[in-house]
Each structure stands twice: as C-alpha cells, then as structure tokens.
Design a protein around this motif. Structure first.
Motif, PDB file in Angstrom:
ATOM      1  N   LYS A 127      20.823 -21.012  16.124  1.00 15.17           N
ATOM      2  CA  LYS A 127      19.908 -21.447  15.265  1.00 15.17           C
ATOM      3  C   LYS A 127      19.029 -20.589  14.336  1.00 15.17           C
ATOM      4  CE  LYS A 127      20.340 -25.748  17.138  1.00 15.17           C
ATOM      5  NZ  LYS A 127      20.718 -26.901  16.249  1.00 15.17           N
ATOM      6  N   ARG A 128      18.801 -20.904  13.087  1.00 17.17           N
ATOM      7  CA  ARG A 128      18.130 -20.293  12.174  1.00 17.17           C
ATOM      8  C   ARG A 128      16.741 -19.576  12.611  1.00 17.17           C
ATOM      9  NH1 ARG A 128      18.610 -20.254   6.443  1.00 17.17           N
ATOM     10  NH2 ARG A 128      16.720 -19.420   5.258  1.00 17.17           N
ATOM     11  N   ASN A 129      16.676 -18.381  12.456  1.00 16.64           N
ATOM     12  CA  ASN A 129      15.251 -17.423  12.836  1.00 16.64           C
ATOM     13  C   ASN A 129      15.084 -17.714  14.256  1.00 16.64           C
ATOM     14  OD1 ASN A 129      15.557 -16.485  10.144  1.00 16.64           O
ATOM     15  ND2 ASN A 129      13.807 -17.860   9.438  1.00 16.64           N
ATOM     16  N   SER A 130      16.023 -17.760  15.339  1.00 16.22           N
ATOM     17  CA  SER A 130      15.785 -18.094  16.668  1.00 16.22           C
ATOM     18  C   SER A 130      15.605 -16.860  17.498  1.00 16.22           C
ATOM     19  CB  SER A 130      17.006 -18.937  17.230  1.00 16.22           C
ATOM     20  OG  SER A 130      18.167 -18.156  17.167  1.00 16.22           O
ATOM     21  N   VAL A 131      15.898 -15.632  16.880  1.00 14.22           N
ATOM     22  CA  VAL A 131      15.465 -14.473  17.656  1.00 14.22           C
ATOM     23  C   VAL A 131      14.695 -13.498  17.112  1.00 14.22           C
ATOM     24  CG1 VAL A 131      16.919 -12.446  18.615  1.00 14.22           C
ATOM     25  CG2 VAL A 131      17.995 -14.519  18.774  1.00 14.22           C
ATOM     26  N   SER A 132      14.140 -12.784  17.760  1.00 12.86           N
ATOM     27  CA  SER A 132      13.037 -11.566  17.258  1.00 12.86           C
ATOM     28  C   SER A 132      13.489 -10.428  17.501  1.00 12.86           C
ATOM     29  CB  SER A 132      11.754 -11.787  18.244  1.00 12.86           C
ATOM     30  OG  SER A 132      10.951 -12.899  17.936  1.00 12.86           O
ATOM     31  N   MET A 133      13.328  -9.455  16.298  1.00 14.59           N
ATOM     32  CA  MET A 133      13.742  -8.101  16.595  1.00 14.59           C
ATOM     33  C   MET A 133      12.753  -7.477  17.660  1.00 14.59           C
ATOM     34  SD  MET A 133      14.904  -6.705  12.906  1.00 14.59           S
ATOM     35  CE  MET A 133      16.231  -7.450  11.880  1.00 14.59           C
ATOM     36  N   SER A 134      12.871  -6.230  17.888  1.00 16.16           N
ATOM     37  CA  SER A 134      12.138  -5.208  18.593  1.00 16.16           C
ATOM     38  C   SER A 134      10.719  -5.253  18.235  1.00 16.16           C
ATOM     39  CB  SER A 134      12.707  -4.064  19.137  1.00 16.16           C
ATOM     40  OG  SER A 134      14.079  -4.085  19.508  1.00 16.16           O
ATOM     41  N   ALA A 135       9.537  -5.237  18.832  1.00 15.06           N
ATOM     42  CA  ALA A 135       8.425  -5.147  18.461  1.00 15.06           C
ATOM     43  C   ALA A 135       8.211  -3.778  17.837  1.00 15.06           C
ATOM     44  CB  ALA A 135       7.383  -5.287  19.664  1.00 15.06           C
ATOM     45  N   MET A 136       7.011  -3.620  16.861  1.00 23.74           N
ATOM     46  CA  MET A 136       6.774  -2.629  16.148  1.00 23.74           C
ATOM     47  C   MET A 136       5.484  -1.948  16.354  1.00 23.74           C
ATOM     48  SD  MET A 136       4.777  -3.190  13.269  1.00 23.74           S
ATOM     49  CE  MET A 136       5.140  -1.844  12.091  1.00 23.74           C
ATOM     50  N   HIS A 137       5.397  -0.843  16.324  1.00 28.08           N
ATOM     51  CA  HIS A 137       4.054  -0.241  16.678  1.00 28.08           C
ATOM     52  C   HIS A 137       3.786   1.205  15.915  1.00 28.08           C
ATOM     53  CE1 HIS A 137       5.445   2.296  20.204  1.00 28.08           C
ATOM     54  NE2 HIS A 137       6.067   1.112  20.267  1.00 28.08           N
ATOM     55  N   ARG A 138       2.895   1.511  15.678  1.00 29.40           N
ATOM     56  CA  ARG A 138       2.605   2.917  14.706  1.00 29.40           C
ATOM     57  C   ARG A 138       1.069   3.476  15.021  1.00 29.40           C
ATOM     58  NH1 ARG A 138       1.725   0.053  10.006  1.00 29.40           N
ATOM     59  NH2 ARG A 138      -0.065   0.666   9.105  1.00 29.40           N
ATOM     60  N   LEU A 139       0.838   4.637  14.887  1.00 31.85           N
ATOM     61  CA  LEU A 139      -0.443   5.071  14.826  1.00 31.85           C
ATOM     62  C   LEU A 139      -0.823   6.033  13.612  1.00 31.85           C
ATOM     63  CD1 LEU A 139      -3.149   6.078  16.410  1.00 31.85           C
ATOM     64  CD2 LEU A 139      -1.902   8.084  17.318  1.00 31.85           C
ATOM     65  N   ASP A 140      -1.919   5.716  12.781  1.00 29.32           N
ATOM     66  CA  ASP A 140      -2.123   6.410  11.693  1.00 29.32           C
ATOM     67  C   ASP A 140      -3.441   7.551  12.014  1.00 29.32           C
ATOM     68  OD1 ASP A 140       0.043   5.090  10.700  1.00 29.32           O
ATOM     69  OD2 ASP A 140      -1.248   3.695   9.664  1.00 29.32           O
ATOM     70  N   LEU A 141      -3.572   8.627  11.491  1.00 30.31           N
ATOM     71  CA  LEU A 141      -4.654   9.308  11.758  1.00 30.31           C
ATOM     72  C   LEU A 141      -5.279   9.679  10.369  1.00 30.31           C
ATOM     73  CD1 LEU A 141      -3.703  11.711  14.674  1.00 30.31           C
ATOM     74  CD2 LEU A 141      -5.281   9.653  14.599  1.00 30.31           C
ATOM     75  N   ASN A 142      -6.637   9.990  10.268  1.00 35.39           N
ATOM     76  CA  ASN A 142      -7.135  10.239   8.982  1.00 35.39           C
ATOM     77  C   ASN A 142      -8.366  11.147   9.298  1.00 35.39           C
ATOM     78  OD1 ASN A 142      -7.475  10.223   6.020  1.00 35.39           O
ATOM     79  ND2 ASN A 142      -9.223   8.798   6.346  1.00 35.39           N
ATOM     80  N   PHE A 143      -8.369  12.522   8.698  1.00 30.65           N
ATOM     81  CA  PHE A 143      -9.396  13.329   8.906  1.00 30.65           C
ATOM     82  C   PHE A 143     -10.344  13.411   7.398  1.00 30.65           C
ATOM     83  CE2 PHE A 143      -6.812  14.685  12.139  1.00 30.65           C
ATOM     84  CZ  PHE A 143      -7.617  14.724  13.297  1.00 30.65           C
ATOM     85  N   VAL A 144     -11.445  13.356   7.317  1.00 32.55           N
ATOM     86  CA  VAL A 144     -12.262  13.257   6.165  1.00 32.55           C
ATOM     87  C   VAL A 144     -13.440  14.319   6.141  1.00 32.55           C
ATOM     88  CG1 VAL A 144     -13.719  12.101   4.752  1.00 32.55           C
ATOM     89  CG2 VAL A 144     -11.892  10.801   5.872  1.00 32.55           C
ATOM     90  N   TRP A 145     -13.347  14.964   5.024  1.00 30.38           N
ATOM     91  CA  TRP A 145     -14.258  15.997   4.879  1.00 30.38           C
ATOM     92  C   TRP A 145     -15.196  15.678   3.640  1.00 30.38           C
ATOM     93  CZ3 TRP A 145     -16.083  18.894   0.733  1.00 30.38           C
ATOM     94  CH2 TRP A 145     -17.061  20.024   0.897  1.00 30.38           C
ATOM     95  N   LYS A 146     -16.360  15.528   4.078  1.00 30.66           N
ATOM     96  CA  LYS A 146     -17.491  15.023   2.900  1.00 30.66           C
ATOM     97  C   LYS A 146     -18.422  16.026   2.461  1.00 30.66           C
ATOM     98  CE  LYS A 146     -20.401  10.962   2.075  1.00 30.66           C
ATOM     99  NZ  LYS A 146     -20.844   9.691   2.468  1.00 30.66           N
ATOM    100  N   SER A 147     -18.727  16.217   1.421  1.00 30.46           N
ATOM    101  CA  SER A 147     -19.744  17.294   0.937  1.00 30.46           C
ATOM    102  C   SER A 147     -21.169  16.818   1.089  1.00 30.46           C
ATOM    103  CB  SER A 147     -19.740  17.432  -0.953  1.00 30.46           C
ATOM    104  OG  SER A 147     -20.175  16.344  -1.121  1.00 30.46           O
ATOM    105  N   SER A 148     -21.973  17.640   1.264  1.00 29.26           N
ATOM    106  CA  SER A 148     -23.417  17.264   1.698  1.00 29.26           C
ATOM    107  C   SER A 148     -24.181  16.273   0.492  1.00 29.26           C
ATOM    108  CB  SER A 148     -24.144  18.477   1.683  1.00 29.26           C
ATOM    109  OG  SER A 148     -25.575  18.348   1.938  1.00 29.26           O
TER     110      SER A 148
END
Length: 323
Positions: free
Chosen positions: A272-293
């Motif tokens: 049937k149309r669109n009857s199966v799901s692909m594997s789940a997806m997940h990810r981790l993003d990181l962000n470091f920020v330096w801010k002036s005084s």
C-alpha cells in the motif's frame, strides 16, 4: 518548475529547456483585536485575514478568520482553545518513490486550486514559579483541502510539463504536543515532544483508500539546552529525534510471459502507498559562542558550531537485494 541544462555531446538528443516561467504576486492584509474584560479571567483574540494571489492574469483569494480564547484558572495556569482558517497558494509536491530531490513548488493555476485548511487546537499551560519553567500540553486537529500529489507512474525526470500529472485531494492531521521550557537563568532551554498522524485521501491514488502522507512521522522529540559558562562564553546543544519518513516498498515479483511468449518478464509488486517507515533519524548539534564585553564600545560575537557531531547517517533510500 523544471530546468534542463545540457552541454556537450548530449545536446544532440537532449536540448536545454528553461521550462515555463510562472510568476505570482501575492498580497495579504489582516486585522486583530484582543478583548479582555476588566477583572475577568477570560481573554478573546479575534482576527481576520484577507489573502490573494495573481497568476496568469487570474485572481485567487479568500477570507481567513481566526479565533482564540484563553481562560485563567489561577495565576499560574490557563486553558486555551483556538480555531484558524488558512489558504496557501504554493504547493509542495513530493514523490514517495524517488530518492532524488524531486520535491516541487508549484503555484495555483486554472486547474490547480489553492490549499485550504481548518484547524482547531486546545491546550493547558502551567508555570512553575520556583524554577521559572513553563509546562504545556496541546491537542490539535487539522483538515486540509486541495492537497497535491503526483499521479501514479509520473515521469519526474526531464519532464517540463508537470501540471497534467498533478492530482488534488484532501487530508487531515492530528496529534498531541508536550513542552517543558525554561527561559531564564544561567542554564535554560526546552524539551518538546510531538505524537502525530497525517493522512491523505485521493480518489485516484492507493485505490481510493486512505494512506499516510510522505512526511507522516509518528514521534518527534527535540531537546535544546543552553549554558552560560562565563561572561564571555556560552555553549548550546540541540538533539533531535524523529520517526523515519514514509515510502512505498516493493514486496515481491511475479512472472509474466512477454509479448512474444518466448521469455518471462518479472513484474514488481508493491505494498500500500506510504505504508512503511524508514529508520528513525537523530543527530546532535553543538554551538560555542564567545561574546565581547557589554562595556566595550564595539560589540561582537564569534560562533563555533558543529552539525551532526557523532556523524549519524540518515536513511535516504531502500534497495531491494535478492539472496
């Protein structure tokens, strides 16, 4: 909608083609009023939007009413109920059988009608004063008209005339959303989870039976956290998880004599149309920020980010391998 650009020997049998240019001009106007009676726990938010689009010298448009009601149970919690009607004049048409980026933005025309939706939602919100954290839960139902899909068997590659291969039908989506959010403090962020369903109804697809939308994803979880390390440095992390997108799988083959009855053709059989799901997806993003005084005359920031830092591969296609 489709551009074919060829160079070299291939030009002898496949010429470049810029396709038809479809220019649209869209305009909208809205008005909103918030009414809250004195010393009342009720709040009413009433709105009206007028939207329209001009394409090929033809005008499409309509009125989009919205209504939201909030009732304060006490100083820390409230109930909400809302209704909204919306129109969309650009259609995103997606294929559930081709892994290539064949998603197509297509505007309304004489034969392709604007999408219309009606959505109702209800929710409960509570504020935890001690830890300054909001907790909310909502449920929603959305009914959609004039959704667009490809006709079965459509040739998507090198096809400069998509319109005669587009079908329109209806759909609905519904689900529940949970959110825990902390806005203030050295450490802040949120956790959000959605449980949802998205269905489609097309007379000419899937034998006229209901099927899942390509982007039906049962579970969706996002965790966003920010931590201030010092006056100048902070770090943020985002982790997202979602159920895989839907696709139509091949489930077998059956033998058929060819036209000359001298051999066998293997005919694929599909579920049937669109009857199966692909594997789940997940990810981790990181962000470091330096801010002036803040005391400096000239202020600036440096961002150092990493996307999908543990290199998680997301599924793109399914190959059938015979043993």
């Amino acid at each position: 909608p489709n551009v074919i650009n060829t160079q070299g020997d291939i030009e002898d049998f496949l010429e470049s083609n810029k396709g038809d240019v479809l220019e649209t001009f869209e305009i909208g106007a809205y008005i909103e009023d918030v009414y809250k009676p004195d010393s009342s726990k009720w709040e009413f938010r009433m709105g009206m939007r007028l939207s329209s689009v001009i394409i090929r010298d033809k005008l499409f448009g309509g009125v989009e009413p919205r209504l939201a009601v909030k009732y304060d149970l006490n100083d820390n919690s409230n109930l909400k109920l809302s209704y909204s009607n919306m129109r969309q004049y650009m259609h995103l048409v997606s294929s559930s059988t081709v892994a290539l980026p064949t998603d197509l933005w297509y505007p309304v025309t004489n034969d392709v009608k604007p999408q219309i939706s009606h959505q109702i939602a209800g929710g409960y919100s509570y504020f935890l004063k001690k830890i300054k954290t909001h907790i909310s839960a909502e449920v929603y139902y959305k009914y959609m008209l004039n959704l667009t899909e490809y006709r079965e068997g459509t040739n998507l590659l090198l096809n400069s005339n998509f319109e005669e291969d587009l079908l329109q039908g209806s759909g609905d989506s519904y689900g529940m959303e949970l959110l825990v959010k902390k806005d203030e403090g050295r450490w802040n962020g949120w956790i959000g989870y959605t449980l949802s369903w998205s269905n489609r109804y097309f007379d000419e697809l899937n034998g006229g039976e209901q099927f899942f939308a390509k982007y039906d994803r049962r579970h969706n979880l996002s965790i966003v956290q920010n931590l201030k390390l010092s006056d100048n440095w902070s770090v943020g992390a985002v982790w997202v998880f979602s159920t895989g997108s839907k696709f139509t799988p091949q489930i077998g083959l059956y033998a058929m004599p060819d036209a000359s009855s001298t051999g066998i053709e293997w005919i694929p059989e599909y579920a049937k149309r669109n009857s199966v799901s692909m594997s789940a997806m997940h990810r981790l993003d990181l962000n470091f920020v330096w801010k002036s005084s803040d005391r400096k005359k000239f202020k600036g920031e440096w961002h150092f980010g990493g996307y999908n830092v543990y290199k998680r591969a997301s599924p793109m296609r399914v190959e059938v391998v015979s043993d």
